[in-house]
Write a protein that holds these residues in place. Structure first.
Motif, mmCIF file in Angstrom:
data_model
loop_
_atom_site.group_PDB
_atom_site.id
_atom_site.type_symbol
_atom_site.label_atom_id
_atom_site.label_comp_id
_atom_site.label_asym_id
_atom_site.label_seq_id
_atom_site.Cartn_x
_atom_site.Cartn_y
_atom_site.Cartn_z
ATOM 1 N N LEU A 99 0.830 -1.199 0.000
ATOM 2 C CA LEU A 99 0.000 0.000 0.000
ATOM 3 C C LEU A 99 0.872 1.260 0.000
ATOM 4 C CD1 LEU A 99 -3.244 0.831 1.049
ATOM 5 C CD2 LEU A 99 -1.725 1.758 2.781
ATOM 6 N N LEU A 100 1.859 1.282 0.892
ATOM 7 C CA LEU A 100 2.723 2.467 0.994
ATOM 8 C C LEU A 100 3.588 2.656 -0.243
ATOM 9 C CD1 LEU A 100 3.792 2.213 4.742
ATOM 10 C CD2 LEU A 100 2.154 3.801 3.710
ATOM 11 N N VAL A 101 4.168 1.582 -0.754
ATOM 12 C CA VAL A 101 5.011 1.689 -1.947
ATOM 13 C C VAL A 101 4.173 2.134 -3.149
ATOM 14 C CG1 VAL A 101 6.391 0.346 -3.600
ATOM 15 C CG2 VAL A 101 6.787 0.107 -1.144
ATOM 16 N N GLY A 102 2.979 1.554 -3.293
ATOM 17 C CA GLY A 102 2.103 1.962 -4.397
ATOM 18 C C GLY A 102 1.740 3.431 -4.325
ATOM 19 N N ALA A 103 1.455 3.908 -3.121
ATOM 20 C CA ALA A 103 1.112 5.321 -2.952
ATOM 21 C C ALA A 103 2.319 6.217 -3.239
ATOM 22 C CB ALA A 103 0.595 5.565 -1.538
ATOM 23 N N LEU A 104 3.492 5.843 -2.735
ATOM 24 C CA LEU A 104 4.686 6.666 -2.949
ATOM 25 C C LEU A 104 5.077 6.730 -4.421
ATOM 26 C CD1 LEU A 104 6.866 5.611 0.116
ATOM 27 C CD2 LEU A 104 5.812 7.845 -0.304
ATOM 28 N N VAL A 105 5.033 5.604 -5.101
ATOM 29 C CA VAL A 105 5.389 5.584 -6.528
ATOM 30 C C VAL A 105 4.404 6.433 -7.329
ATOM 31 C CG1 VAL A 105 5.518 4.105 -8.574
ATOM 32 C CG2 VAL A 105 6.616 3.394 -6.445
ATOM 33 N N ALA A 106 3.119 6.282 -7.059
ATOM 34 C CA ALA A 106 2.120 7.075 -7.787
ATOM 35 C C ALA A 106 2.269 8.563 -7.487
ATOM 36 C CB ALA A 106 0.718 6.593 -7.420
ATOM 37 N N GLU A 107 2.579 8.894 -6.241
ATOM 38 C CA GLU A 107 2.772 10.304 -5.878
ATOM 39 C C GLU A 107 3.987 10.891 -6.593
ATOM 40 O OE1 GLU A 107 2.198 13.999 -4.245
ATOM 41 O OE2 GLU A 107 0.804 12.311 -4.196
ATOM 42 N N MET A 108 5.071 10.122 -6.648
ATOM 43 C CA MET A 108 6.279 10.619 -7.318
ATOM 44 C C MET A 108 6.070 10.758 -8.827
ATOM 45 S SD MET A 108 9.418 8.851 -5.142
ATOM 46 C CE MET A 108 9.682 7.674 -6.397
ATOM 47 N N LEU A 109 5.307 9.852 -9.429
ATOM 48 C CA LEU A 109 5.104 9.899 -10.878
ATOM 49 C C LEU A 109 4.064 10.929 -11.304
ATOM 50 C CD1 LEU A 109 5.175 6.101 -11.815
ATOM 51 C CD2 LEU A 109 6.954 7.811 -12.218
ATOM 52 N N PHE A 110 2.968 11.045 -10.558
ATOM 53 C CA PHE A 110 1.840 11.852 -11.021
ATOM 54 C C PHE A 110 1.541 13.074 -10.152
ATOM 55 C CE2 PHE A 110 0.973 7.373 -12.171
ATOM 56 C CZ PHE A 110 1.166 7.481 -13.529
ATOM 57 N N ALA A 111 1.843 13.022 -8.861
ATOM 58 C CA ALA A 111 1.598 14.125 -7.925
ATOM 59 C C ALA A 111 0.144 14.608 -7.946
ATOM 60 C CB ALA A 111 2.561 15.284 -8.200
ATOM 61 N N ARG A 112 -0.771 13.650 -8.080
ATOM 62 C CA ARG A 112 -2.207 13.977 -8.017
ATOM 63 C C ARG A 112 -2.859 13.042 -7.007
ATOM 64 N NH1 ARG A 112 -4.947 14.931 -13.644
ATOM 65 N NH2 ARG A 112 -6.543 15.413 -12.129
ATOM 66 N N GLU A 113 -3.707 13.610 -6.180
ATOM 67 C CA GLU A 113 -4.284 12.866 -5.072
ATOM 68 C C GLU A 113 -5.059 11.621 -5.523
ATOM 69 O OE1 GLU A 113 -7.402 13.611 -1.430
ATOM 70 O OE2 GLU A 113 -6.287 15.304 -2.224
ATOM 71 N N GLY A 114 -5.878 11.764 -6.532
ATOM 72 C CA GLY A 114 -6.682 10.641 -7.012
ATOM 73 C C GLY A 114 -5.814 9.499 -7.528
ATOM 74 N N LEU A 115 -4.767 9.840 -8.250
ATOM 75 C CA LEU A 115 -3.870 8.811 -8.776
ATOM 76 C C LEU A 115 -3.012 8.204 -7.666
ATOM 77 C CD1 LEU A 115 -2.837 10.407 -12.176
ATOM 78 C CD2 LEU A 115 -4.450 8.540 -11.759
ATOM 79 N N THR A 116 -2.713 8.973 -6.628
ATOM 80 C CA THR A 116 -1.976 8.437 -5.475
ATOM 81 C C THR A 116 -2.821 7.392 -4.759
ATOM 82 O OG1 THR A 116 -0.770 10.515 -5.207
ATOM 83 C CG2 THR A 116 -0.831 9.036 -3.313
ATOM 84 N N VAL A 117 -4.109 7.689 -4.585
ATOM 85 C CA VAL A 117 -5.014 6.726 -3.954
ATOM 86 C C VAL A 117 -5.121 5.468 -4.821
ATOM 87 C CG1 VAL A 117 -7.419 6.305 -3.290
ATOM 88 C CG2 VAL A 117 -6.313 8.465 -2.684
ATOM 89 N N LEU A 118 -5.242 5.647 -6.117
ATOM 90 C CA LEU A 118 -5.311 4.499 -7.029
ATOM 91 C C LEU A 118 -4.018 3.686 -6.976
ATOM 92 C CD1 LEU A 118 -7.016 3.061 -9.147
ATOM 93 C CD2 LEU A 118 -5.976 4.524 -10.869
ATOM 94 N N GLY A 119 -2.879 4.367 -6.868
ATOM 95 C CA GLY A 119 -1.596 3.668 -6.734
ATOM 96 C C GLY A 119 -1.524 2.874 -5.438
ATOM 97 N N ALA A 120 -2.042 3.458 -4.349
ATOM 98 C CA ALA A 120 -2.056 2.754 -3.063
ATOM 99 C C ALA A 120 -2.918 1.498 -3.145
ATOM 100 C CB ALA A 120 -2.566 3.677 -1.964
ATOM 101 N N ILE A 121 -4.086 1.614 -3.759
ATOM 102 C CA ILE A 121 -4.990 0.465 -3.890
ATOM 103 C C ILE A 121 -4.349 -0.601 -4.787
ATOM 104 C CG2 ILE A 121 -7.215 -0.287 -4.827
ATOM 105 C CD1 ILE A 121 -8.320 2.454 -3.872
ATOM 106 N N THR A 122 -3.694 -0.184 -5.847
ATOM 107 C CA THR A 122 -3.009 -1.124 -6.739
ATOM 108 C C THR A 122 -1.869 -1.837 -6.008
ATOM 109 O OG1 THR A 122 -3.564 0.266 -8.631
ATOM 110 C CG2 THR A 122 -1.783 -1.335 -8.934
ATOM 111 N N GLY A 123 -1.102 -1.093 -5.227
ATOM 112 C CA GLY A 123 -0.018 -1.699 -4.447
ATOM 113 C C GLY A 123 -0.538 -2.686 -3.425
#
Length: 167
Positions: A99-123
């Motif tokens: 969860l944390l790695v997915g959120a961090l990677v999405a935040e670093m790549l996109f810097a958008r809240e919705g995509l960070t949440v989606l990255g966390a769920i994917t992770g």
């Protein structure tokens, strides 16, 4: 250090009752207490309250054994404490890390809240799939199965035998 290592290698013992018998093993139902010691004293997280309130089913597990067991027998099973700790770490820590790695990677790549949440769920989903596959491999290895420690009570056969006269 050796005492700590020896403590981890001690088995965890649990009383159980045989509820079904199959070729090569038996299905057991745990006779363990509901919740932890704090729950039983009314000071804990309340798992025992929910178990009583919602009549949650007891845990069933399969015991591979060649011992002749009958439905109703009471047994004590043993499971490696190391196996319990290892399974707990994988079950709780790996999804959290995913969860944390997915959120961090999405935040670093996109810097958008919705995509960070989606990255966390994917992770989280990826980690859960990984843990599921790992546990299936471990189940096939047999390392995480309980073993029969002792039979504490045999179920008496209540039916009269053929050819035997009972008073």
């Amino acid at each position: 250090m050796d005492q700590e290592r020896a403590a981890i290698d001690q088995p965890v013992l649990e009383a159980a009752r045989v509820v079904a018998v199959e070729a090569g093993g038996a299905w057991l139902e745990s006779e363990g207490q509901s919740g932890c010691a704090n729950c039983r004293e009314g000071r804990g997280c309340g798992v025992s309250v929910f178990q009583r309130l919602f009549r949650l089913p007891r845990h069933r597990l399969y015991l591979p054994t060649e011992e002749a067991l009958s439905v109703g027998d009471h047994v004590v099973i043993a499971l490696s404490q190391r196996a319990v700790l290892t399974a707990s770490l994988w079950l709780y820590l790996a999804p959290l890390v995913g969860l944390l790695v997915g959120a961090l990677v999405a935040e670093m790549l996109f810097a958008r809240e919705g995509l960070t949440v989606l990255g966390a769920i994917t992770g989280l989903a990826g980690a859960l799939l990984f843990v599921r596959g790992r546990q299936q491999r471990q189940a096939r290895s047999g390392a995480f199965f309980p073993v029969l420690h002792e039979i504490t009570l045999r179920q008496a056969d209540e039916s009269p035998k053929k050819g035997v006269v009972t008073d």
